[in-house]
Write a protein that holds these residues in place. Structure first.
Motif, PDB file in Angstrom:
ATOM      1  N   PRO A 116      -6.710   3.496  -7.271  1.00 33.14           N
ATOM      2  CA  PRO A 116      -5.320   3.993  -7.249  1.00 33.14           C
ATOM      3  C   PRO A 116      -5.318   5.574  -7.364  1.00 33.14           C
ATOM      4  O   PRO A 116      -4.391   6.142  -7.461  1.00 33.14           O
ATOM      5  CB  PRO A 116      -4.748   3.553  -8.667  1.00 33.14           C
ATOM      6  CG  PRO A 116      -5.899   3.426  -9.626  1.00 33.14           C
ATOM      7  CD  PRO A 116      -7.105   3.228  -8.583  1.00 33.14           C
ATOM      8  N   ASP A 117      -6.525   6.195  -7.630  1.00 36.28           N
ATOM      9  CA  ASP A 117      -6.644   7.517  -7.674  1.00 36.28           C
ATOM     10  C   ASP A 117      -5.873   8.504  -6.764  1.00 36.28           C
ATOM     11  O   ASP A 117      -5.054   9.217  -7.190  1.00 36.28           O
ATOM     12  CB  ASP A 117      -8.178   8.017  -7.785  1.00 36.28           C
ATOM     13  CG  ASP A 117      -9.082   7.278  -8.628  1.00 36.28           C
ATOM     14  OD1 ASP A 117      -8.977   6.142  -8.649  1.00 36.28           O
ATOM     15  OD2 ASP A 117      -9.694   7.922  -9.458  1.00 36.28           O
ATOM     16  N   LEU A 169       4.473   2.823  -3.824  1.00 36.43           N
ATOM     17  CA  LEU A 169       5.073   4.242  -3.566  1.00 36.43           C
ATOM     18  C   LEU A 169       6.690   3.940  -3.312  1.00 36.43           C
ATOM     19  O   LEU A 169       7.467   4.917  -3.953  1.00 36.43           O
ATOM     20  CB  LEU A 169       4.925   4.773  -2.258  1.00 36.43           C
ATOM     21  CG  LEU A 169       3.143   5.317  -2.076  1.00 36.43           C
ATOM     22  CD1 LEU A 169       2.734   5.387  -0.543  1.00 36.43           C
ATOM     23  CD2 LEU A 169       3.068   6.373  -3.047  1.00 36.43           C
ATOM     24  N   ALA A 170       7.284   2.955  -2.791  1.00 39.61           N
ATOM     25  CA  ALA A 170       8.532   2.708  -2.558  1.00 39.61           C
ATOM     26  C   ALA A 170       9.370   2.625  -4.217  1.00 39.61           C
ATOM     27  O   ALA A 170      10.253   2.949  -4.477  1.00 39.61           O
ATOM     28  CB  ALA A 170       8.932   1.354  -1.824  1.00 39.61           C
ATOM     29  N   LEU A 194      -0.407   0.296   3.070  1.00 38.20           N
ATOM     30  CA  LEU A 194      -0.299   1.329   2.121  1.00 38.20           C
ATOM     31  C   LEU A 194       0.911   1.021   1.135  1.00 38.20           C
ATOM     32  O   LEU A 194       0.736   1.513  -0.037  1.00 38.20           O
ATOM     33  CB  LEU A 194       0.083   2.725   3.092  1.00 38.20           C
ATOM     34  CG  LEU A 194       0.284   3.709   2.051  1.00 38.20           C
ATOM     35  CD1 LEU A 194      -0.743   4.454   1.354  1.00 38.20           C
ATOM     36  CD2 LEU A 194       1.057   4.843   2.990  1.00 38.20           C
ATOM     37  N   LEU A 195       1.986   0.444   1.588  1.00 36.66           N
ATOM     38  CA  LEU A 195       2.940   0.156   0.663  1.00 36.66           C
ATOM     39  C   LEU A 195       2.839  -0.884  -0.228  1.00 36.66           C
ATOM     40  O   LEU A 195       3.569  -1.104  -1.203  1.00 36.66           O
ATOM     41  CB  LEU A 195       4.181  -0.189   1.610  1.00 36.66           C
ATOM     42  CG  LEU A 195       4.994   1.040   2.523  1.00 36.66           C
ATOM     43  CD1 LEU A 195       5.946   0.662   3.113  1.00 36.66           C
ATOM     44  CD2 LEU A 195       4.973   2.243   1.461  1.00 36.66           C
ATOM     45  N   GLN A 196       1.622  -1.957  -0.069  1.00 41.59           N
ATOM     46  CA  GLN A 196       1.298  -2.767  -0.967  1.00 41.59           C
ATOM     47  C   GLN A 196       0.333  -2.120  -2.171  1.00 41.59           C
ATOM     48  O   GLN A 196       0.445  -2.875  -3.222  1.00 41.59           O
ATOM     49  CB  GLN A 196       0.762  -4.008  -0.158  1.00 41.59           C
ATOM     50  CG  GLN A 196       1.612  -4.908   0.404  1.00 41.59           C
ATOM     51  CD  GLN A 196       0.934  -6.023   1.472  1.00 41.59           C
ATOM     52  OE1 GLN A 196      -0.232  -5.859   1.326  1.00 41.59           O
ATOM     53  NE2 GLN A 196       1.881  -6.508   2.208  1.00 41.59           N
ATOM     54  N   SER A 197      -0.379  -0.955  -1.924  1.00 46.40           N
ATOM     55  CA  SER A 197      -1.013  -0.440  -2.849  1.00 46.40           C
ATOM     56  C   SER A 197      -0.388   0.175  -4.060  1.00 46.40           C
ATOM     57  O   SER A 197       0.669   0.263  -3.810  1.00 46.40           O
ATOM     58  CB  SER A 197      -1.756   0.570  -2.263  1.00 46.40           C
ATOM     59  OG  SER A 197      -2.612   0.123  -0.997  1.00 46.40           O
TER      60      SER A 197
END
Length: 259
Positions: A244-245, A50-51, A39-42
């Motif tokens: 990415p939606d 997100l980060a 998730l954090l790589q998306s």
């Protein structure tokens, strides 16, 4: 199950000053590290993670304990509770709801000591969404959680919860706490359920072949009836979050609730 220790969560510290914490639960058969790192790589349409969008956000990805899944010929898998979705015996669900609620409540309390309850968002994917929806219902305190974000999920025991519905929302809290073997909440005269003051974002793929979107809509309808501030999003996707939606929508929603 009761004798197995909970694995350490994956914790990703904020890159800036810590302002909020996001606790997200993985789906059945996954774990906090696998779910969290992917998730954090998306990236969103803006090309950011997100980060990067939220440098003050701390991420906590707990991992469910391994136990024998009846649905998978009693293979050992990470799961928050035994579940047949809306079919099958209900008594297999309650032990997991109780043990996991105790664990997630402990994580929330730990973060609340650092940042405050009103700066914590919880949620999850698939069975993690289901479990965290129950935590949202059974969490009754002086201060509401900041928000809830769920992906491709459902509400276990939804039919029973629907039968327990009351206009003031207290019936849902009482039932959810009973499912999790929590003490009965002593309601003050003017007190309302905490969960109705927590904004929610629910997203679901219309082609989900694991958790029917009808179950997601059912959960959304129940929280709607309770008067929750809830956003519902449907995506041209299967059983996952759409990149990415859906990430775009999560970012926009977080920006609103974290103001």
């Amino acid at each position: 199950m009761a004798n197995i220790q909970w694995p350490e969560p994956l914790v990703v510290e904020p890159t800036g000053h810590h302002t909020h914490t996001l606790i997200l639960l993985h789906g059945r058969g996954s774990n906090g590290e696998r779910f969290g790192l992917e998730l954090l790589q998306s990236r969103t349409t803006a090309g950011q993670t997100l980060a990067e969008h939220f440098p003050g956000l701390k991420f906590v990805f707990p991992t469910a304990r391994k136990n024998r899944a009846v649905m998978f010929n009693r293979s050992m898998v990470n799961q928050w509770f035994h579940d047949y979705l809306q079919d099958g015996p209900r008594d297999t669900i309650y032990d997991g709801l109780e043990k996991t609620t105790e664990f997630i409540h402990r994580l929330i309390h730990d973060e609340a000591h650092i940042i405050g309850t009103s700066r914590i968002v919880i949620g999850g994917l698939s069975q993690g969404c289901a479990m965290s929806l129950h935590v949202l219902l059974n969490w009754q305190s002086n201060e509401p959680l900041l928000g809830y974000v769920g992906m491709s999920g459902y509400l276990p025991l939804a039919s029973i919860l629907d039968e327990c519905f009351t206009e003031d929302g207290r019936g849902l809290v009482d039932a959810a706490r009973d499912f999790a073997s929590l003490p009965t909440h002593e309601w003050a005269d003017s007190e309302g359920p905490t969960f109705t003051r927590t904004p929610m974002l629910l997203g679901h793929g219309v082609h989900d072949d694991r958790v029917s979107i009808l179950l997601g809509r059912e959960a959304k309808a129940l929280f709607d009836r309770a008067g929750c501030d809830i956003q519902w999003k449907e995506y041209d996707e299967g059983h996952w979050y759409k990149v990415p939606d859906q990430l775009n929508d999560i970012v926009s929603w977080l920006q609103r609730v974290m103001l």
